[in-house]
Write a protein that holds these residues in place. Structure first.
Motif, short mmCIF file in Angstrom:
data_model
loop_
_atom_site.label_atom_id
_atom_site.label_comp_id
_atom_site.label_asym_id
_atom_site.label_seq_id
_atom_site.Cartn_x
_atom_site.Cartn_y
_atom_site.Cartn_z
N GLN A 1 5.97 2.89 0.00
CA GLN A 1 5.31 1.58 -0.04
C GLN A 1 5.51 0.80 1.28
N ALA B 1 0.83 -1.20 0.00
CA ALA B 1 0.00 0.00 0.00
C ALA B 1 0.87 1.25 0.00
N SER B 2 0.30 2.32 -0.55
CA SER B 2 0.99 3.60 -0.52
C SER B 2 0.54 4.34 0.74
N LYS C 1 -4.47 -2.45 5.28
CA LYS C 1 -4.84 -1.05 4.97
C LYS C 1 -5.91 -0.51 5.93
N LEU D 1 -3.09 6.44 1.86
CA LEU D 1 -3.85 6.14 3.09
C LEU D 1 -4.01 7.39 3.94
#
Lengths: 129, 484
Positions: free
Chosen positions: B360, B326-327, B365, B331
């Motif tokens: 990253q 996930a970035s 998440k 988020l």
């Protein structure tokens, strides 16, 4: 002239629903969302009765009542305490603070209305006598 | 012995035969030579005969005496069972039997004494072993244990007792307890004295002792040792119940907090639904508003329950974690969008710093989003109107981690309360009055960051200036990035 009720609660939805219920039944409602604001309003507006939450920012319900009892302008105003903590206030505390009634959350607006009516009626009787 | 007795008999027989032969010779000589003095010859024969009978009697008597002496000697020299008993009768037999009986009695007494000695030695060893066991138990206990005698003198005390009550266990033995700890722990000394005087079998009392600078609660169990209707000593066990009391208090607080937090949205739901049912919402618009409040409060209730359950699941290791690439910038941006309307209501600006190049992370998440929104909502909640909230991100290449900070210009946190910030239901005392909260958000955030993602939560704060809450997460590895 309509009786004036001061409603103090930091939950805006509770103030809103209580205000609608009371206004629908002919009461004038003033509101505060913390204890400090409620105390100021009580001193200025001299309501016939105060409905206050137990836990509020800046000044709790108990602190508000204590302060009201110490103040000549507000010491005789009847107070109804709303609390989500069933055992937060003992019977002795209620008596010593001069709390007229203590209602547990969740409460019924109808029950609150009836309690207010009873207290004000008793008070009127006492004044007449 | 048998040889000696035979020799006696042979000698006796030879003496008798000799005497009889001498008598016969005298009689023949006297009779033949004198020719007529037969009277004198008869007298000599009679004398010889009497002499022979006397020798026989003496021989028999000597033989018996020898037998008795031999028997006695044999008794002394050999065990009774091995002895050949004389077959005689009368006085010598009775004497032998009496001596035998006496010797048997003595033998029995010796055997009995020997057995008693062995028994005592076994008991002594057992007693010593039991004492060592008791001492080993006593000294291995974490509870403080001390034993006093019937005069309140110290008999035994383990190391925790000495440490708690402040005396030297090695030198205090047999000293009066009042002299050892009377000045510092008079209440405890008096309790022991009273228990002994009242002969109470077991008394339980809660006492407070100070260890370091902290008062600690102890459950004192005092038992009297009774002996022949008298109290010969008192045993006191002091069990530290401070932690138990804290846990019990935490449980009570937890139940109290949870019920309060659950009841608050429930109160709105109950009140609004009653108003709807009673037709107090006069027009369609008001009814819609009421439905919205009910829905909103139901969601709030659900979030609260989810928070409590998530903490419980993480603590028990039962939570389902779905980690993916996930970035972190995305988020953070999503959560900033969510908080902006609330911040604007309070006239607080929420801004972010320069975006990082590589952001990253390999995370769940939803969980990390929850951490970010918790930190943001706290920052807005405890920042007065007109304040600022800034979100910062930076990468530590050397440590291969990314750091996120949420800085506010809020009320700040007193130093003495900083250590408790991440405890369940803990709320900064000043904040209790400023805004509502469950005291669960930071605890949940810490559990998510540290237990689920091997990261670290941190906080710095200054009263009146503001606070910075943040967390560090490991950057996604090349393998994790390639797996996407």
């Amino acid at each position: 002239m309509a009786n004036k009720v001061l409603v103090a609660d930091d939950e805006i939805h509770i103030i809103h629903v209580v205000a609608i219920k009371l206004r629908n039944n002919g009461y004038e409602v003033i509101a505060a969302n913390n204890g400090l604001e409620a105390y100021d309003l009580a001193c200025r507006e001299k309501p016939d009765i105060v409905v206050t939450d137990y836990q509020m920012p800046l000044m709790t319900g108990i602190e508000l009542i204590t302060k009201m009892r110490e103040d000549e302008r507000t010491k005789d105003i009847p107070v109804i305490l709303l609390t989500a903590r069933s055992f937060a206030v003992t019977q002795e505390q209620q008596e010593s603070l001069g709390v007229s009634s203590c209602l547990s959350k969740p409460f019924s607006p109808k029950e609150l209305l009836k309690t207010i009516q009873d207290i004000l009626y008793q008070r009127q009787l006492a004044v007449k006598c | 012995m048998r040889g000696q007795r035979s020799t006696v008999w042979i000698a006796t027989a030879a003496a008798i035969v000799s005497l009889l032969m001498a008598a016969l010779a005298q009689w023949q000589e006297t009779g033949v030579a004198a020719g007529g003095d037969r009277w004198f010859a008869s007298l000599c024969l009679a004398v010889y005969f009497v002499g022979a009978v006397g020798v026989i009697v003496l021989g028999v008597g000597y033989g018996r005496l020898l037998g008795v002496v031999t028997s006695i000697a044999a008794r002394f020299l050999a065990p009774p069972s091995a002895l050949d008993r004389p077959h005689g009768s009368g006085t010598s037999n009775a004497l032998t039997e009496a001596v035998d009986a006496h010797l048997a009695d003595g033998d029995r007494t010796v055997r009995h004494l020997r057995e008693e000695l062995q028994d005592l030695q076994v008991r002594s060893r057992l007693s010593e072993r039991q004492k060592r066991h008791v001492e080993a138990i006593l000294y291995s206990l974490r509870d403080a244990v001390l034993v006093v005698d019937g005069s309140d003198r110290l008999l035994m005390a383990n190391e925790p007792a000495a440490k708690l009550l402040g005396f030297d266990a090695a030198h205090a033995c047999h000293e009066p307890l009042a002299e050892i700890i009377g000045r510092t722990h008079a209440e405890f000394v008096e309790l022991l004295r009273q228990s002994r005087c009242n002969r109470t079998e077991a008394t339980k009392r809660e006492l407070v002792f100070t260890q370091g600078d902290r008062p600690r609660a102890f459950e004192a169990i005092i038992s009297c040792v009774q002996e022949d209707g008298k109290t010969s000593g008192v045993v006191a066990v002091l069990h530290d119940v401070t932690k138990e009391k804290e846990v019990a208090q935490m449980k009570n607080d937890f139940v109290s907090h949870v019920s309060h937090e659950l009841k608050t949205p429930l109160a709105s739901i109950t009140a609004y639904s009653e108003m709807l049912a009673d037709g107090e919402a006069g027009d369609e618009e008001t009814r819609k508003e009421f439905y919205a409040v009910i829905q909103n409060q139901a969601q709030r209730l659900n979030r609260l329950i989810e928070d409590i359950l998530n903490i419980s699941r993480i603590e028990s290791g039962l939570i389902k974690v779905k980690k993916e690439q996930a970035s972190l910038t995305i988020l953070i941006e999503e959560q900033m969008q969510m908080i902006r309307s609330y911040a604007e209501e309070k006239n607080i600006t929420v801004t972010s710093g320069q975006p990082i190049v590589y952001d990253q992370v390999h995370v769940d998440k939803d969980m990390i989003s929850q951490v970010i929104i918790n930190l943001l909502s706290n920052a807005v909640k405890y920042t007065p109107a007109g304040g600022h909230v800034t979100v910062g991100t930076e990468v530590d290449e050397a440590a291969r981690l990314v750091r996120v900070t949420v800085t506010d210009t809020g009320v700040g946190i007193p130093e003495d309360e900083m250590g408790h910030l991440f405890e369940k239901f803990f709320r900064v005392s000043a904040n209790n009055k400023q805004a509502k909260g469950t005291g669960l958000g930071l605890n949940l955030a810490k559990q998510i960051v540290e237990k689920v993602h091997d990261g670290r939560m941190f906080v710095t704060s200054k009263v009146g200036v503001g606070s910075t809450f943040g967390f560090e997460l490991p950057l996604a590895t090349a393998e994790q990035a390639a797996a996407v």
